[in-house]
Design a protein around this motif. Structure first.
Motif, short mmCIF file in Angstrom:
data_model
loop_
_atom_site.label_atom_id
_atom_site.label_comp_id
_atom_site.label_asym_id
_atom_site.label_seq_id
_atom_site.Cartn_x
_atom_site.Cartn_y
_atom_site.Cartn_z
N LYS A 6 -10.93 7.06 -5.12
CA LYS A 6 -11.06 5.60 -5.08
C LYS A 6 -9.85 4.98 -4.36
O LYS A 6 -9.99 4.05 -3.57
CB LYS A 6 -11.16 5.04 -6.50
CG LYS A 6 -11.41 3.53 -6.52
CD LYS A 6 -11.55 3.00 -7.94
CE LYS A 6 -11.93 1.52 -7.92
NZ LYS A 6 -11.01 0.69 -7.15
N GLN A 7 -8.64 5.52 -4.65
CA GLN A 7 -7.45 5.01 -3.99
C GLN A 7 -7.53 5.21 -2.48
O GLN A 7 -7.25 4.30 -1.70
CB GLN A 7 -6.20 5.72 -4.53
CG GLN A 7 -5.79 5.28 -5.93
CD GLN A 7 -4.56 6.01 -6.41
OE1 GLN A 7 -4.65 7.15 -6.89
NE2 GLN A 7 -3.41 5.39 -6.31
N PHE A 35 0.16 11.43 -5.68
CA PHE A 35 -0.86 10.95 -4.74
C PHE A 35 -0.72 11.66 -3.40
O PHE A 35 -1.72 12.03 -2.78
CB PHE A 35 -0.73 9.44 -4.57
CG PHE A 35 -1.73 8.86 -3.61
CD1 PHE A 35 -3.02 8.58 -4.03
CD2 PHE A 35 -1.39 8.59 -2.29
CE1 PHE A 35 -3.96 8.05 -3.15
CE2 PHE A 35 -2.31 8.06 -1.41
CZ PHE A 35 -3.60 7.79 -1.85
N VAL A 36 0.52 11.83 -2.93
CA VAL A 36 0.75 12.50 -1.65
C VAL A 36 0.21 13.93 -1.68
O VAL A 36 -0.44 14.39 -0.74
CB VAL A 36 2.25 12.50 -1.29
CG1 VAL A 36 2.50 13.37 -0.07
CG2 VAL A 36 2.74 11.08 -1.02
N LEU A 70 -7.89 2.26 0.37
CA LEU A 70 -6.93 2.16 1.46
C LEU A 70 -7.59 2.40 2.83
O LEU A 70 -6.91 2.40 3.85
CB LEU A 70 -5.79 3.17 1.26
CG LEU A 70 -4.85 2.91 0.08
CD1 LEU A 70 -3.92 4.09 -0.14
CD2 LEU A 70 -4.04 1.64 0.32
N LYS A 71 -8.93 2.62 2.79
CA LYS A 71 -9.70 2.87 4.01
C LYS A 71 -9.19 4.09 4.78
O LYS A 71 -9.12 4.09 6.01
CB LYS A 71 -9.71 1.63 4.91
CG LYS A 71 -10.32 0.40 4.24
CD LYS A 71 -10.48 -0.75 5.21
CE LYS A 71 -10.98 -2.00 4.49
NZ LYS A 71 -12.24 -1.78 3.77
N LEU A 72 -8.83 5.13 4.01
CA LEU A 72 -8.37 6.39 4.60
C LEU A 72 -9.49 7.42 4.63
O LEU A 72 -9.47 8.33 5.44
CB LEU A 72 -7.17 6.94 3.82
CG LEU A 72 -5.92 6.04 3.82
CD1 LEU A 72 -4.83 6.66 2.95
CD2 LEU A 72 -5.41 5.84 5.25
N ILE A 73 -10.47 7.27 3.71
CA ILE A 73 -11.65 8.13 3.71
C ILE A 73 -12.87 7.27 3.40
O ILE A 73 -12.73 6.14 2.90
CB ILE A 73 -11.55 9.28 2.67
CG1 ILE A 73 -11.47 8.70 1.25
CG2 ILE A 73 -10.38 10.19 2.98
CD1 ILE A 73 -11.54 9.76 0.16
N ALA A 92 0.83 -1.20 0.00
CA ALA A 92 0.00 0.00 0.00
C ALA A 92 0.87 1.24 0.00
O ALA A 92 0.61 2.20 -0.73
CB ALA A 92 -0.92 0.00 1.21
N LYS A 93 1.94 1.25 0.83
CA LYS A 93 2.80 2.42 0.90
C LYS A 93 3.58 2.61 -0.39
O LYS A 93 3.87 3.74 -0.80
CB LYS A 93 3.77 2.27 2.07
CG LYS A 93 3.09 2.34 3.42
CD LYS A 93 4.09 2.25 4.55
CE LYS A 93 3.39 2.34 5.90
NZ LYS A 93 4.34 2.24 7.02
#
Length: 212
Positions: A179-180, A141-142, A184-187, A133-134
């Protein structure tokens, strides 16, 4: 400049990224201009002159030209990456690449004869999904992640079209980033497309822009 905001300098093995609150003086986007010909404009001429007299800064800025000029000395290197500048209405980003990075990877691993990108693939395969993932986090992206977090923090009900307008990129790109981040379950999007809101799940960044 936003009240309470600050400059961020992020250091990585292969690059350094500088984030500064506040877009271009005239509202244009630096990625649509030639940095070598952008005129230097000061928001506060009196303050700039004062600090120049104290020898703490230039009277007129020339930072982008100096950065580009230094990099051009090494443009014949195989792994050459020119510095990158991007901005929107409220932020300015600079990415300066470590031109020694690929050589350092090989130098520090004398038994490795593979290309650097193959080395990364092997590391990802061996260390599992977390590293995978990282590894998928690119410089673009960052930047987009920081911008999206900020927009969600300010306006949870914001939609992709509004994000596109604020970030200065296409709606298709915004949808890809969303979507990314969701994968990644970040949002997460709670509620319907029209009446729903975005929520930040990333514990490291949740509320970040409210604290600075």
């Amino acid at each position: 400049m936003e009240l309470g905001s600050e400059i961020h300098i992020d250091m990585y093995d292969n690059r350094m990224e500088v984030y500064s609150p506040g877009g271009m003086f005239d509202g244009r986007l630096i990625q649509q201009l030639n940095p070598m010909t952008v005129p230097s404009k000061r928001r506060n001429p009196l303050l700039a002159d004062f600090f120049h007299r104290l020898k703490l800064m230039e009277r007129r800025g020339s930072g982008m030209k100096k950065i580009i000029g230094e990099y051009k000395r090494f443009e014949n290197l195989e792994n050459y990456h020119a510095p990158e500048f991007s901005s929107n209405a409220s932020e300015f980003h600079v990415t300066m690449w470590n031109l020694n990075y690929a050589m350092d990877v090989i130098k520090n691993n004398p038994h490795v004869v593979k290309a650097p990108e193959d080395v990364v693939k092997d590391v990802v395969k061996e260390t599992g999904d977390v590293v995978k993932a990282k590894a998928n986090v690119t410089k673009e992206f960052v930047k987009a992640q920081r911008q999206i977090y900020k927009l969600i923090s300010q306006t949870p009900q914001i939609n992709a079209m509004q994000m596109s307008e604020n970030m200065g990129i296409s709606i298709r790109q915004v949808q890809r980033y969303l979507k990314q981040l969701s994968d990644l379950k970040l949002i997460v999007r709670e509620g319907g497309r029209k009446n729903g809101i975005w929520k930040i799940l990333d514990e490291e960044y949740e509320g970040f822009f409210k604290r600075i």
